[in-house]
Design a protein around this motif. Sequence first.
Motif, PDB file in Angstrom:
ATOM      1  N   LEU A   1       0.498  -1.233  -0.238  1.00  0.00           N
ATOM      2  CA  LEU A   1      -0.010   0.022   0.268  1.00  0.00           C
ATOM      3  C   LEU A   1       1.110   1.018   0.059  1.00  0.00           C
ATOM      4  O   LEU A   1       1.657   1.386   0.290  1.00  0.00           O
ATOM      5  N   VAL A   2       0.935   1.869  -1.074  1.00  0.00           N
ATOM      6  CA  VAL A   2       1.484   3.342  -1.158  1.00  0.00           C
ATOM      7  C   VAL A   2       0.403   4.460  -0.948  1.00  0.00           C
ATOM      8  O   VAL A   2      -0.872   4.369  -1.103  1.00  0.00           O
ATOM      9  N   GLY A   3       0.531   6.133  -0.118  1.00  0.00           N
ATOM     10  CA  GLY A   3      -0.115   6.814   0.164  1.00  0.00           C
ATOM     11  C   GLY A   3       0.459   7.786   1.701  1.00  0.00           C
ATOM     12  O   GLY A   3       0.755   7.171   2.405  1.00  0.00           O
ATOM     13  N   PRO A   4      -0.352   9.077   1.051  1.00  0.00           N
ATOM     14  CA  PRO A   4       0.084   9.619   1.775  1.00  0.00           C
ATOM     15  C   PRO A   4      -0.108   9.202   3.816  1.00  0.00           C
ATOM     16  O   PRO A   4      -0.910   8.626   3.782  1.00  0.00           O
ATOM     17  N   PRO A   5       0.345   9.762   4.545  1.00  0.00           N
ATOM     18  CA  PRO A   5       0.378   9.285   5.981  1.00  0.00           C
ATOM     19  C   PRO A   5      -1.556  10.131   5.907  1.00  0.00           C
ATOM     20  O   PRO A   5      -1.590  11.021   5.739  1.00  0.00           O
ATOM     21  N   GLY A   6      -2.244   9.272   6.991  1.00  0.00           N
ATOM     22  CA  GLY A   6      -3.497   9.365   7.011  1.00  0.00           C
ATOM     23  C   GLY A   6      -4.633   8.814   5.979  1.00  0.00           C
ATOM     24  O   GLY A   6      -6.400   9.905   6.512  1.00  0.00           O
ATOM     25  N   VAL A   7      -4.294   8.953   5.138  1.00  0.00           N
ATOM     26  CA  VAL A   7      -5.773   8.635   4.305  1.00  0.00           C
ATOM     27  C   VAL A   7      -6.053   7.027   3.987  1.00  0.00           C
ATOM     28  O   VAL A   7      -6.980   6.254   4.256  1.00  0.00           O
ATOM     29  N   GLY A   8      -5.369   6.105   5.854  1.00  0.00           N
ATOM     30  CA  GLY A   8      -6.101   5.037   6.116  1.00  0.00           C
ATOM     31  C   GLY A   8      -5.169   3.781   5.619  1.00  0.00           C
ATOM     32  O   GLY A   8      -6.544   2.140   5.356  1.00  0.00           O
ATOM     33  N   LYS A   9      -3.929   4.063   5.592  1.00  0.00           N
ATOM     34  CA  LYS A   9      -3.160   2.460   4.741  1.00  0.00           C
ATOM     35  C   LYS A   9      -3.005   1.559   6.112  1.00  0.00           C
ATOM     36  O   LYS A   9      -3.747   0.112   6.104  1.00  0.00           O
ATOM     37  N   THR A  10      -2.941   1.829   7.265  1.00  0.00           N
ATOM     38  CA  THR A  10      -2.864   1.062   8.292  1.00  0.00           C
ATOM     39  C   THR A  10      -4.395   0.189   8.829  1.00  0.00           C
ATOM     40  O   THR A  10      -5.000  -0.921   8.780  1.00  0.00           O
ATOM     41  N   SER A  11      -5.600   1.163   8.314  1.00  0.00           N
ATOM     42  CA  SER A  11      -6.742   0.783   9.060  1.00  0.00           C
ATOM     43  C   SER A  11      -8.056  -0.199   7.982  1.00  0.00           C
ATOM     44  O   SER A  11      -7.982  -0.940   8.160  1.00  0.00           O
ATOM     45  N   LEU A  12      -6.903  -0.428   6.717  1.00  0.00           N
ATOM     46  CA  LEU A  12      -7.298  -1.699   5.646  1.00  0.00           C
ATOM     47  C   LEU A  12      -7.094  -2.614   5.844  1.00  0.00           C
ATOM     48  O   LEU A  12      -7.163  -3.214   5.908  1.00  0.00           O
ATOM     49  N   ALA A  13      -5.239  -2.427   6.248  1.00  0.00           N
ATOM     50  CA  ALA A  13      -4.613  -3.098   6.626  1.00  0.00           C
ATOM     51  C   ALA A  13      -4.996  -4.504   8.070  1.00  0.00           C
ATOM     52  O   ALA A  13      -5.600  -5.663   7.610  1.00  0.00           O
TER      53      ALA A  13
END
Length: 562
Positions: A281-293
């Motif tokens: 997953l690639v994206g700026p901070p706060g977009v929900g990468k950890t939440s999606l995982a």
Amino acid sequence: MYVTTWGLMSVGPAIQWVKMEVQAEQGALMRVSGMTFSEAQACHARIRAALTTMGLRWPGKALTLHVHPSPQGETTELDLPLALCVLAVLGELDAATIAQCGSAGMIGLNGEVSWAANHHGFAPWLSDTAWLNGADQASHGAGADGQTPECWPHMQAEEALRPTSLRSILTPAPRDMGSQGSLVPSGADPEIRILHPCHSLSEALREIKRLEWNLRQREDPAWNASATPKQARVSSTQTSETIRAKEESIRNPPGWDALHGEGHAKRWLAIGAALHIPCLLVGPPGVGKTSLAHAAHALLPALSPQDQLLVRHRQQLASMQPFANEQGMSRFPVVPMVAPHPAGGAAGLMGAWRKGLPIPGAWALAHKGMLFLDEFTEWPRPAREALRHVMEAKVLHLHRADGAHRWQSDPWIVAATNPCGCGMASEQCVCPAPEVDRFRRKLSAPLLERFPIQLEVGDHIEPCDKTWEACQAWVQKMQKHPGSGTGLSQSKDGQALMHHLRNTQHVSPRLSKNLHRLAEGHALWRGEDCVQTQDVQAAWNVTWMVRGGWWEHAMRSNGDYL
């Protein structure tokens, strides 16, 4: 930590109570009072070998052992009480419970509990309950005629050292009781249980945990029966509503419906969970990468009993305390999710040796679960590149100066990273182009090929075309038929597009294999049994990083660097 319990010893024709106290603190020394240091070392060696057979290890702490009164003669009968103290230090038993237990027995290297060669057991003496009520020595062993048989041993202990509140006695299988499995003295308190036989240390552990469970349920019905001894002391103050809410969250974990948009990422994370395909997953901070995982972790199926035992064993080696019941098994088959910090380096990720024992790393601990590597570019390069071999081989041969060990694991690996050093999106990035390129070169092309699903997170507003419940049902269906994700037929247009991509885009054999898997997974997601052109195109679009887009995108966004 202070732990105490009671031991039983035979001193000639007499039975002697022995009080054992253990103080655990930081350090590595062992201090002994009341018995010789050589006897304590021999006992330590036997218990340590028995713990190893159970998947446990000797606590890495300084232990001070005090035995009173000092044993007279052979001390092998004190192996079991000392082992119970060690299990309490490890957190496997509650210190308050073993303080009400008496035990005796010699422990073998394989964990078996037995009497010493010259011992005949305590069965005749245990048949009488006068000692439980503090009766005088003359009344011990009195038969129906009031006479004391000479073959029955008597108590030899100071009155102050005689336990007043004893819940259970654990001894090896008595030689003179035949196949009798349990001895409950007549007229004794029903809470007092004399447990026979105790063939091994693991069996003694289960018996005391069962006793602890019964006592706590009687004292506090709201006590969380699925917690470990450490957790039980905390959870005993919780309300029953909190406990039920916790159990319900484990049975039905929250999904990603609360995460708005990101339908593209949710679709491919579900495909990755079903086919066990690593995702990046690639994206700026706060977009929900950890939440999606974290939400995608709930898609994984429950562990089989064999995998639960394997994960439990590795967690014990790594000194982790899982959510377990009194038998040491998870009440609910929770799938492990391991999210190590980049500071752990290669040893924390792959494993290491400590004090002569192999310690599993995060990769081995996440077996059949999720290994989430957040801030992937911040991991040391040796740790990142070490994944390249194990992601394909599923086996790690750890060779160190202390020894060698073999770990076998099959986790679903999900990694997340920022697009550049400042972490912002392309239109807000303030990093010079050379710095962006240097940041992105941390992920080599061979490593990126091991992550077939490469997702940009943060700029997709469309919802997922399946609900969370539908995603769960689809992943579970795919897991029940593991061969259903391969070998789908291809349409002529799909074959032509795949052939064109291989010939014109310099696709490596590994990437070609990944494209086939991704295209088949996308077709199954749509409910088709034939790979169409749109499936191949979707698979091609999701592998944009490995084809140079990861670096070309950085140079295109900063034209002065071209």
